[in-house]
Write a protein that holds these residues in place. Structure first.
Motif, PDB file in Angstrom:
ATOM      1  N   GLY A  45      15.068  -7.162   4.029  1.00 12.38           N
ATOM      2  CA  GLY A  45      14.293  -7.402   2.817  1.00 12.38           C
ATOM      3  C   GLY A  45      13.324  -6.300   2.435  1.00 12.38           C
ATOM      4  N   PHE A  46      12.201  -6.698   1.840  1.00 13.72           N
ATOM      5  CA  PHE A  46      11.238  -5.771   1.260  1.00 13.72           C
ATOM      6  C   PHE A  46      10.702  -4.772   2.278  1.00 13.72           C
ATOM      7  CE2 PHE A  46       6.590  -5.259  -0.016  1.00 13.72           C
ATOM      8  CZ  PHE A  46       6.835  -4.222  -0.905  1.00 13.72           C
ATOM      9  N   MET A  47      10.200  -5.269   3.403  1.00 15.41           N
ATOM     10  CA  MET A  47       9.596  -4.384   4.406  1.00 15.41           C
ATOM     11  C   MET A  47      10.622  -3.383   4.923  1.00 15.41           C
ATOM     12  SD  MET A  47       6.634  -4.042   6.093  1.00 15.41           S
ATOM     13  CE  MET A  47       6.815  -2.277   5.868  1.00 15.41           C
ATOM     14  N   SER A  48      11.824  -3.857   5.206  1.00 17.66           N
ATOM     15  CA  SER A  48      12.870  -2.975   5.725  1.00 17.66           C
ATOM     16  C   SER A  48      13.282  -1.929   4.695  1.00 17.66           C
ATOM     17  CB  SER A  48      14.091  -3.803   6.142  1.00 17.66           C
ATOM     18  OG  SER A  48      13.760  -4.711   7.170  1.00 17.66           O
ATOM     19  N   THR A  49      13.295  -2.323   3.423  1.00 20.78           N
ATOM     20  CA  THR A  49      13.675  -1.390   2.365  1.00 20.78           C
ATOM     21  C   THR A  49      12.634  -0.288   2.205  1.00 20.78           C
ATOM     22  OG1 THR A  49      14.807  -3.201   1.219  1.00 20.78           O
ATOM     23  CG2 THR A  49      14.418  -1.190  -0.040  1.00 20.78           C
ATOM     24  N   VAL A  50      11.361  -0.636   2.346  1.00 15.55           N
ATOM     25  CA  VAL A  50      10.306   0.379   2.300  1.00 15.55           C
ATOM     26  C   VAL A  50      10.472   1.354   3.467  1.00 15.55           C
ATOM     27  CG1 VAL A  50       7.813   0.783   2.451  1.00 15.55           C
ATOM     28  CG2 VAL A  50       8.691  -1.125   1.080  1.00 15.55           C
ATOM     29  N   PHE A  80       3.376  -0.369  13.327  1.00 17.18           N
ATOM     30  CA  PHE A  80       4.226   0.088  14.422  1.00 17.18           C
ATOM     31  C   PHE A  80       5.686  -0.292  14.198  1.00 17.18           C
ATOM     32  CE2 PHE A  80       0.217  -0.400  17.171  1.00 17.18           C
ATOM     33  CZ  PHE A  80      -0.090   0.947  17.068  1.00 17.18           C
ATOM     34  N   GLU A  81       5.894  -1.517  13.674  1.00 13.69           N
ATOM     35  CA  GLU A  81       7.279  -1.954  13.457  1.00 13.69           C
ATOM     36  C   GLU A  81       7.928  -1.185  12.309  1.00 13.69           C
ATOM     37  OE1 GLU A  81       5.276  -4.596  10.416  1.00 13.69           O
ATOM     38  OE2 GLU A  81       4.775  -3.250  12.051  1.00 13.69           O
ATOM     39  N   THR A  82       7.147  -0.774  11.310  1.00 17.03           N
ATOM     40  CA  THR A  82       7.687   0.027  10.211  1.00 17.03           C
ATOM     41  C   THR A  82       8.115   1.402  10.706  1.00 17.03           C
ATOM     42  OG1 THR A  82       5.964  -1.022   8.872  1.00 17.03           O
ATOM     43  CG2 THR A  82       7.309   0.650   7.813  1.00 17.03           C
ATOM     44  N   ALA A  83       7.289   2.013  11.539  1.00 17.45           N
ATOM     45  CA  ALA A  83       7.632   3.313  12.114  1.00 17.45           C
ATOM     46  C   ALA A  83       8.881   3.211  12.978  1.00 17.45           C
ATOM     47  CB  ALA A  83       6.457   3.847  12.932  1.00 17.45           C
ATOM     48  N   ALA A  84       8.979   2.129  13.758  1.00 18.51           N
ATOM     49  CA  ALA A  84      10.164   1.933  14.593  1.00 18.51           C
ATOM     50  C   ALA A  84      11.412   1.767  13.728  1.00 18.51           C
ATOM     51  CB  ALA A  84       9.971   0.712  15.490  1.00 18.51           C
ATOM     52  N   LEU A  85      11.289   1.043  12.620  1.00 16.34           N
ATOM     53  CA  LEU A  85      12.417   0.892  11.692  1.00 16.34           C
ATOM     54  C   LEU A  85      12.867   2.249  11.160  1.00 16.34           C
ATOM     55  CD1 LEU A  85      11.323  -2.229   9.593  1.00 16.34           C
ATOM     56  CD2 LEU A  85      13.396  -2.073  10.969  1.00 16.34           C
ATOM     57  N   LEU A 132      11.733  -3.171  -7.630  1.00 10.21           N
ATOM     58  CA  LEU A 132      11.328  -1.818  -8.010  1.00 10.21           C
ATOM     59  C   LEU A 132      11.782  -0.807  -6.960  1.00 10.21           C
ATOM     60  CD1 LEU A 132       9.641   0.244  -9.693  1.00 10.21           C
ATOM     61  CD2 LEU A 132       7.701  -0.370  -8.222  1.00 10.21           C
ATOM     62  N   VAL A 133      11.575  -1.124  -5.694  1.00 13.27           N
ATOM     63  CA  VAL A 133      11.953  -0.192  -4.625  1.00 13.27           C
ATOM     64  C   VAL A 133      13.463   0.018  -4.609  1.00 13.27           C
ATOM     65  CG1 VAL A 133      11.853   0.258  -2.153  1.00 13.27           C
ATOM     66  CG2 VAL A 133       9.934  -0.874  -3.276  1.00 13.27           C
ATOM     67  N   LEU A 134      14.227  -1.055  -4.765  1.00 10.44           N
ATOM     68  CA  LEU A 134      15.684  -0.937  -4.822  1.00 10.44           C
ATOM     69  C   LEU A 134      16.110  -0.064  -6.003  1.00 10.44           C
ATOM     70  CD1 LEU A 134      16.585  -4.658  -4.078  1.00 10.44           C
ATOM     71  CD2 LEU A 134      17.037  -2.716  -2.560  1.00 10.44           C
ATOM     72  N   GLU A 135      15.431  -0.223  -7.129  1.00  9.84           N
ATOM     73  CA  GLU A 135      15.732   0.581  -8.322  1.00  9.84           C
ATOM     74  C   GLU A 135      15.429   2.048  -8.089  1.00  9.84           C
ATOM     75  OE1 GLU A 135      14.288   0.887 -13.012  1.00  9.84           O
ATOM     76  OE2 GLU A 135      13.882  -0.923 -11.852  1.00  9.84           O
ATOM     77  N   ILE A 136      14.306   2.342  -7.459  1.00  5.40           N
ATOM     78  CA  ILE A 136      13.941   3.733  -7.162  1.00  5.40           C
ATOM     79  C   ILE A 136      14.964   4.373  -6.236  1.00  5.40           C
ATOM     80  CG2 ILE A 136      12.240   5.187  -5.982  1.00  5.40           C
ATOM     81  CD1 ILE A 136      10.069   3.285  -7.077  1.00  5.40           C
ATOM     82  N   LEU A 137      15.439   3.618  -5.262  1.00  5.81           N
ATOM     83  CA  LEU A 137      16.439   4.130  -4.338  1.00  5.81           C
ATOM     84  C   LEU A 137      17.830   4.193  -4.967  1.00  5.81           C
ATOM     85  CD1 LEU A 137      15.438   2.330  -1.006  1.00  5.81           C
ATOM     86  CD2 LEU A 137      15.219   4.756  -1.531  1.00  5.81           C
ATOM     87  N   ALA A 138      17.971   3.602  -6.163  1.00  2.00           N
ATOM     88  CA  ALA A 138      19.251   3.581  -6.888  1.00  2.00           C
ATOM     89  C   ALA A 138      20.335   2.884  -6.077  1.00  2.00           C
ATOM     90  CB  ALA A 138      19.678   4.997  -7.270  1.00  2.00           C
ATOM     91  N   ALA A 178       0.831  -1.203   0.000  1.00  2.00           N
ATOM     92  CA  ALA A 178       0.000   0.000   0.000  1.00  2.00           C
ATOM     93  C   ALA A 178       0.866   1.254   0.000  1.00  2.00           C
ATOM     94  CB  ALA A 178      -0.936  -0.010   1.209  1.00  2.00           C
ATOM     95  N   MET A 179       1.896   1.281   0.829  1.00  2.00           N
ATOM     96  CA  MET A 179       2.765   2.458   0.903  1.00  2.00           C
ATOM     97  C   MET A 179       3.574   2.629  -0.378  1.00  2.00           C
ATOM     98  SD  MET A 179       3.987   2.601   4.906  1.00  2.00           S
ATOM     99  CE  MET A 179       4.562   0.900   5.027  1.00  2.00           C
ATOM    100  N   VAL A 180       4.066   1.537  -0.943  1.00  2.00           N
ATOM    101  CA  VAL A 180       4.811   1.619  -2.205  1.00  2.00           C
ATOM    102  C   VAL A 180       3.911   2.120  -3.326  1.00  2.00           C
ATOM    103  CG1 VAL A 180       6.006   0.286  -3.990  1.00  2.00           C
ATOM    104  CG2 VAL A 180       6.518  -0.118  -1.587  1.00  2.00           C
ATOM    105  N   SER A 181       2.658   1.717  -3.326  1.00  2.15           N
ATOM    106  CA  SER A 181       1.715   2.164  -4.349  1.00  2.15           C
ATOM    107  C   SER A 181       1.580   3.681  -4.332  1.00  2.15           C
ATOM    108  CB  SER A 181       0.346   1.503  -4.127  1.00  2.15           C
ATOM    109  OG  SER A 181      -0.599   1.962  -5.067  1.00  2.15           O
ATOM    110  N   VAL A 182       1.421   4.244  -3.145  1.00  2.00           N
ATOM    111  CA  VAL A 182       1.281   5.701  -3.034  1.00  2.00           C
ATOM    112  C   VAL A 182       2.590   6.398  -3.396  1.00  2.00           C
ATOM    113  CG1 VAL A 182       0.724   7.613  -1.495  1.00  2.00           C
ATOM    114  CG2 VAL A 182      -0.485   5.451  -1.261  1.00  2.00           C
TER     115      VAL A 182
END
Length: 393
Positions: free
Chosen positions: A263-268, A240-245, A330-336, A184-188
């Motif tokens: 991984g994915f969640m941590s990269t977001v 909550f864990e995403t905000a803490a990260l 995709l997220v890794l690519e956006i972050l270069a 959901a967050m990546v979509s936005v």
């Protein structure tokens, strides 16, 4: 909180970078033969302000929390599994436990928002914000206050690591349905619809995944008028864990600790934290409300944070692996950024990050072994204290 949330207020040490590159040129080996091993050493040297970097004391925290969206059946696992898996980590019976044992790491499990309580354990830190987030298909996942408290938990965890003498920070995460939150967050953030994200690299999408994409799309539409900044996106769709990260990554960089991202969640989470720490619209923030409502969530053109001299947060990070989640690439690519490995893992918990820890240690061992034959030992001056000209400390 505002003053500590923005800006890494740490410059990469150019003197160390130049000295290490010069030393590598003098090795008795073909030019560029060490490949990314040389890159690893240069980055670590710039963080540690030394010609001879080492990973002396890594730290591992796993943030665990439940997600209200799980009640919509978006995961293959029941919500009770978050607590069961967390308990297994505390008891040393999980995959991350074996990896941590191999690397002689203690595992710090941080309960940021599990439903229910875990049994008391030396590995457990309880900083519970709530009994899981709300179902974001119906209402915001968190209140503003809850999100900021979760960010603060992450910051305090990074500070605990630094106080313990750690020079490298690893954070894992665990929470049933948190992949749905991340999508959901990546979509936005990316401007791509949930179904477009799920179709990346695939010839077909299962009916259950299409149903999930439709649910996420409706949830985004419900909150669309509020999704105006990285922090608002996190509040309404995150965990909550995403905000803490996010808080942990920003604070770890501020304290001069190298970060290994899982991984994915941590990269977001890194993406959100990177956007927050670089957004110059927030430079003159006077209140929390202003902080929440300002800021574009597209990637800023500048390569520096908001003080104008510090590098991006991602410059403090190694990205351990490209996971089996198709959207991760995709997220890794956006972050270069380039991941170190591709293992097709999607376990979370920090497993991928801990797996590449020996690669960093071995890269330092190779460099430092060769270096003693060309120039001798040498350590640059420097301090872990924030630089004087940074306004955010």
């Amino acid at each position: 909180m505002i003053e500590r949330l923005f800006c890494a207020h740490q410059e990469l040490n150019d003197e160390a970078i130049n000295a290490v590159i010069q030393k590598q040129y003098e090795f008795n080996s073909p030019e560029d033969s060490l490949g990314r091993i040389a890159e690893i050493v240069v980055k670590l040297a710039s963080h540690q302000k030394t010609i001879n970097p080492q990973v002396k004391k890594p730290w591992l925290s796993v943030f665990v929390a439940d997600h209200g969206i799980a009640v919509e059946g978006v995961s293959d696992f029941s919500q009770e599994m978050t607590a069961k898996w967390s308990e297994s980590i505390c008891k040393g019976e999980a995959a991350i436990s074996g990896l941590a044992s191999f690397s002689k790491l203690e595992v710090d499990v941080v309960d940021v928002g599990l439903i229910g309580n875990l049994s008391s354990n030396d590995s457990l830190s309880v900083s519970k914000i709530g009994q899981g987030t709300q179902n974001f298909s119906k209402k915001p996942a968190m209140s503003q206050e809850e999100m900021l408290r979760a960010i603060e938990v992450g910051m305090q965890t990074a500070e605990k690591a630094k106080t313990a003498g750690s020079d490298l920070f690893i954070a894992g995460e665990l929470g049933v349905a948190n992949t749905t939150s991340a999508i959901a967050m990546v979509s936005v953030l990316s401007g791509k619809t949930p179904i477009e994200l799920m179709e990346i690299g695939r010839t077909r999408v299962m009916r259950s995944e299409r149903d999930k994409a439709e649910l996420i799309e409706k949830a985004i539409d419900l909150h669309k008028e509020k999704l105006t900044s990285p922090l608002r996106i996190l509040q309404h769709l995150g965990g909550f864990e995403t905000a803490a990260l996010c808080g942990a990554y920003i604070r770890a960089a501020q304290l001069g600790m190298t970060i290994i991202v899982d991984g994915f969640m941590s990269t977001v989470a890194v993406w959100l934290a990177d956007l927050v720490s670089r957004n110059d619209q927030l430079m003159h923030c006077k209140s929390v409300d202003m902080m929440m409502d300002l800021g574009q969530f597209s990637v800023p053109e500048t390569m520096f944070c908001i003080c104008g001299t510090c590098p991006r947060l991602v410059e403090w990070c190694f990205f351990s692996h490209k996971s089996a989640v198709n959207i991760h690439g995709l997220v890794l690519e956006i972050l270069a950024v380039d991941p170190m490995l591709t293992f097709d893992m999607k376990l979370g918990q920090g497993t991928g990050a801990v797996m590449v820890l020996p690669l960093l240690e071995q890269a330092c061992a190779v460099h430092n072994h060769l270096a003693q034959f060309v120039m001798g030992e040498g350590i640059l001056g420097g301090s872990d204290e924030p630089k004087d000209n940074c306004p955010f400390y």
